[in-house]
Design a protein around this motif. Sequence first.
Motif, PDB file in Angstrom:
ATOM      1  N   ARG A  26       0.843  -1.196   0.000  1.00 55.85           N
ATOM      2  CA  ARG A  26       0.000   0.000   0.000  1.00 55.85           C
ATOM      3  C   ARG A  26       0.883   1.253   0.000  1.00 55.85           C
ATOM      4  O   ARG A  26       0.630   2.193  -0.744  1.00 55.85           O
ATOM      5  CB  ARG A  26      -0.930   0.021   1.215  1.00 55.85           C
ATOM      6  N   ARG A  27       1.889   1.254   0.841  1.00 54.62           N
ATOM      7  CA  ARG A  27       2.790   2.402   0.931  1.00 54.62           C
ATOM      8  C   ARG A  27       3.465   2.647  -0.430  1.00 54.62           C
ATOM      9  O   ARG A  27       3.548   3.778  -0.895  1.00 54.62           O
ATOM     10  CB  ARG A  27       3.819   2.177   2.036  1.00 54.62           C
ATOM     11  N   GLY A  33       1.786   6.749  -6.739  1.00 54.24           N
ATOM     12  CA  GLY A  33       0.696   7.629  -7.166  1.00 54.24           C
ATOM     13  C   GLY A  33       1.021   9.097  -6.921  1.00 54.24           C
ATOM     14  O   GLY A  33       0.743   9.963  -7.758  1.00 54.24           O
ATOM     15  N   MET A  34       1.638   9.384  -5.775  1.00 54.29           N
ATOM     16  CA  MET A  34       2.028  10.761  -5.473  1.00 54.29           C
ATOM     17  C   MET A  34       3.061  11.269  -6.473  1.00 54.29           C
ATOM     18  O   MET A  34       2.966  12.416  -6.938  1.00 54.29           O
ATOM     19  CB  MET A  34       2.565  10.853  -4.043  1.00 54.29           C
ATOM     20  N   ILE A  50       3.703   4.896 -15.520  1.00 56.60           N
ATOM     21  CA  ILE A  50       2.249   4.753 -15.385  1.00 56.60           C
ATOM     22  C   ILE A  50       1.878   3.272 -15.391  1.00 56.60           C
ATOM     23  O   ILE A  50       1.062   2.825 -14.584  1.00 56.60           O
ATOM     24  CB  ILE A  50       1.529   5.527 -16.511  1.00 56.60           C
ATOM     25  N   GLN A  51       2.496   2.514 -16.284  1.00 53.95           N
ATOM     26  CA  GLN A  51       2.234   1.073 -16.332  1.00 53.95           C
ATOM     27  C   GLN A  51       2.701   0.385 -15.046  1.00 53.95           C
ATOM     28  O   GLN A  51       2.028  -0.520 -14.549  1.00 53.95           O
ATOM     29  CB  GLN A  51       2.917   0.454 -17.553  1.00 53.95           C
ATOM     30  N   ALA A  52       3.834   0.813 -14.510  1.00 58.33           N
ATOM     31  CA  ALA A  52       4.325   0.248 -13.243  1.00 58.33           C
ATOM     32  C   ALA A  52       3.336   0.562 -12.121  1.00 58.33           C
ATOM     33  O   ALA A  52       3.065  -0.288 -11.258  1.00 58.33           O
ATOM     34  CB  ALA A  52       5.707   0.793 -12.910  1.00 58.33           C
ATOM     35  N   PHE A  53       2.765   1.761 -12.139  1.00 61.18           N
ATOM     36  CA  PHE A  53       1.754   2.119 -11.150  1.00 61.18           C
ATOM     37  C   PHE A  53       0.529   1.221 -11.290  1.00 61.18           C
ATOM     38  O   PHE A  53      -0.012   0.731 -10.284  1.00 61.18           O
ATOM     39  CB  PHE A  53       1.358   3.592 -11.294  1.00 61.18           C
ATOM     40  N   CYS A  54       0.099   0.984 -12.514  1.00 65.87           N
ATOM     41  CA  CYS A  54      -1.050   0.098 -12.756  1.00 65.87           C
ATOM     42  C   CYS A  54      -0.779  -1.303 -12.211  1.00 65.87           C
ATOM     43  O   CYS A  54      -1.664  -1.928 -11.607  1.00 65.87           O
ATOM     44  CB  CYS A  54      -1.379   0.027 -14.249  1.00 65.87           C
ATOM     45  N   GLU A  55       0.431  -1.779 -12.410  1.00 65.11           N
ATOM     46  CA  GLU A  55       0.805  -3.095 -11.902  1.00 65.11           C
ATOM     47  C   GLU A  55       0.745  -3.128 -10.366  1.00 65.11           C
ATOM     48  O   GLU A  55       0.214  -4.073  -9.781  1.00 65.11           O
ATOM     49  CB  GLU A  55       2.201  -3.465 -12.393  1.00 65.11           C
ATOM     50  N   LEU A  56       1.266  -2.097  -9.723  1.00 65.63           N
ATOM     51  CA  LEU A  56       1.186  -2.012  -8.253  1.00 65.63           C
ATOM     52  C   LEU A  56      -0.267  -1.991  -7.787  1.00 65.63           C
ATOM     53  O   LEU A  56      -0.627  -2.641  -6.802  1.00 65.63           O
ATOM     54  CB  LEU A  56       1.889  -0.745  -7.746  1.00 65.63           C
ATOM     55  N   GLN A 127      -6.393  11.712  -9.643  1.00 67.58           N
ATOM     56  CA  GLN A 127      -7.048  12.384  -8.524  1.00 67.58           C
ATOM     57  C   GLN A 127      -8.314  11.641  -8.108  1.00 67.58           C
ATOM     58  O   GLN A 127      -8.562  11.432  -6.919  1.00 67.58           O
ATOM     59  CB  GLN A 127      -7.355  13.841  -8.879  1.00 67.58           C
ATOM     60  N   ALA A 128      -9.107  11.227  -9.082  1.00 66.65           N
ATOM     61  CA  ALA A 128     -10.326  10.473  -8.774  1.00 66.65           C
ATOM     62  C   ALA A 128      -9.975   9.136  -8.125  1.00 66.65           C
ATOM     63  O   ALA A 128     -10.615   8.723  -7.144  1.00 66.65           O
ATOM     64  CB  ALA A 128     -11.136  10.253 -10.056  1.00 66.65           C
ATOM     65  N   LEU A 129      -8.948   8.470  -8.647  1.00 69.00           N
ATOM     66  CA  LEU A 129      -8.530   7.192  -8.069  1.00 69.00           C
ATOM     67  C   LEU A 129      -8.045   7.378  -6.634  1.00 69.00           C
ATOM     68  O   LEU A 129      -8.348   6.546  -5.771  1.00 69.00           O
ATOM     69  CB  LEU A 129      -7.426   6.561  -8.922  1.00 69.00           C
ATOM     70  N   SER A 130      -7.321   8.451  -6.366  1.00 73.73           N
ATOM     71  CA  SER A 130      -6.813   8.647  -5.009  1.00 73.73           C
ATOM     72  C   SER A 130      -7.953   8.817  -4.010  1.00 73.73           C
ATOM     73  O   SER A 130      -7.858   8.332  -2.879  1.00 73.73           O
ATOM     74  CB  SER A 130      -5.833   9.814  -4.947  1.00 73.73           C
ATOM     75  N   VAL A 131      -9.036   9.455  -4.401  1.00 74.87           N
ATOM     76  CA  VAL A 131     -10.201   9.594  -3.520  1.00 74.87           C
ATOM     77  C   VAL A 131     -10.815   8.222  -3.240  1.00 74.87           C
ATOM     78  O   VAL A 131     -11.106   7.871  -2.097  1.00 74.87           O
ATOM     79  CB  VAL A 131     -11.242  10.559  -4.136  1.00 74.87           C
ATOM     80  N   ILE A 132     -10.979   7.443  -4.295  1.00 78.68           N
ATOM     81  CA  ILE A 132     -11.560   6.101  -4.164  1.00 78.68           C
ATOM     82  C   ILE A 132     -10.680   5.205  -3.299  1.00 78.68           C
ATOM     83  O   ILE A 132     -11.164   4.489  -2.425  1.00 78.68           O
ATOM     84  CB  ILE A 132     -11.745   5.462  -5.571  1.00 78.68           C
ATOM     85  N   MET A 133      -9.386   5.261  -3.534  1.00 79.13           N
ATOM     86  CA  MET A 133      -8.476   4.405  -2.768  1.00 79.13           C
ATOM     87  C   MET A 133      -8.397   4.843  -1.307  1.00 79.13           C
ATOM     88  O   MET A 133      -8.255   3.994  -0.417  1.00 79.13           O
ATOM     89  CB  MET A 133      -7.090   4.376  -3.416  1.00 79.13           C
ATOM     90  N   ALA A 134      -8.516   6.130  -1.030  1.00 78.44           N
ATOM     91  CA  ALA A 134      -8.540   6.593   0.359  1.00 78.44           C
ATOM     92  C   ALA A 134      -9.733   5.992   1.093  1.00 78.44           C
ATOM     93  O   ALA A 134      -9.618   5.564   2.251  1.00 78.44           O
ATOM     94  CB  ALA A 134      -8.568   8.117   0.418  1.00 78.44           C
ATOM     95  N   GLU A 135     -10.885   5.943   0.422  1.00 81.13           N
ATOM     96  CA  GLU A 135     -12.069   5.291   1.006  1.00 81.13           C
ATOM     97  C   GLU A 135     -11.775   3.816   1.263  1.00 81.13           C
ATOM     98  O   GLU A 135     -12.093   3.283   2.321  1.00 81.13           O
ATOM     99  CB  GLU A 135     -13.274   5.419   0.070  1.00 81.13           C
TER     100      GLU A 135
END
Length: 156
Positions: A26-27, A33-34, A50-56, A127-135
Amino acid sequence: MLERCKTAQERWGGVHEIIDRWLAQRRQLIEAGMQLRERGEYTPTDTPKIQAFCELLVDYVSVGHFNVYEQLALEAKDFRDDHALTLLKELLPEIDGTTQLALEFNDKYDTKEHCNGQLEALLFSLQALSVIMAERFEYEDRLIKELHEAHSEQST
């Protein structure tokens, strides 16, 4: 794997290790993402990041669904914890909703072609994903706190 452990300490200690590794993932996901959001403007040279982020993202979501939640449910059943089972039934549909949105993000940006065709929308999508993931993280933290931590105390 964990079901074969001989003592409660071995078994639930193993769950604790799974959760620790998952929280480390998660970290990594949050940090990646940041870093992407900080860029602000994206070019095709950013595609590998971006692809590496998608994989994570997909790895994190998968470990939750196929390891962590499953182990937490087993704990709740083994400890005959009706409150925990009710909480799982309440929160898992909420988490599933965030999973669907995370997978939609992945589908938009997981390949070079997908990614390069939508770079102008990436910042908004992140930005939208970060809101969803925070939830999602709040739901997951509640599960860990109310299920695993309570059972950890009982097993020692």
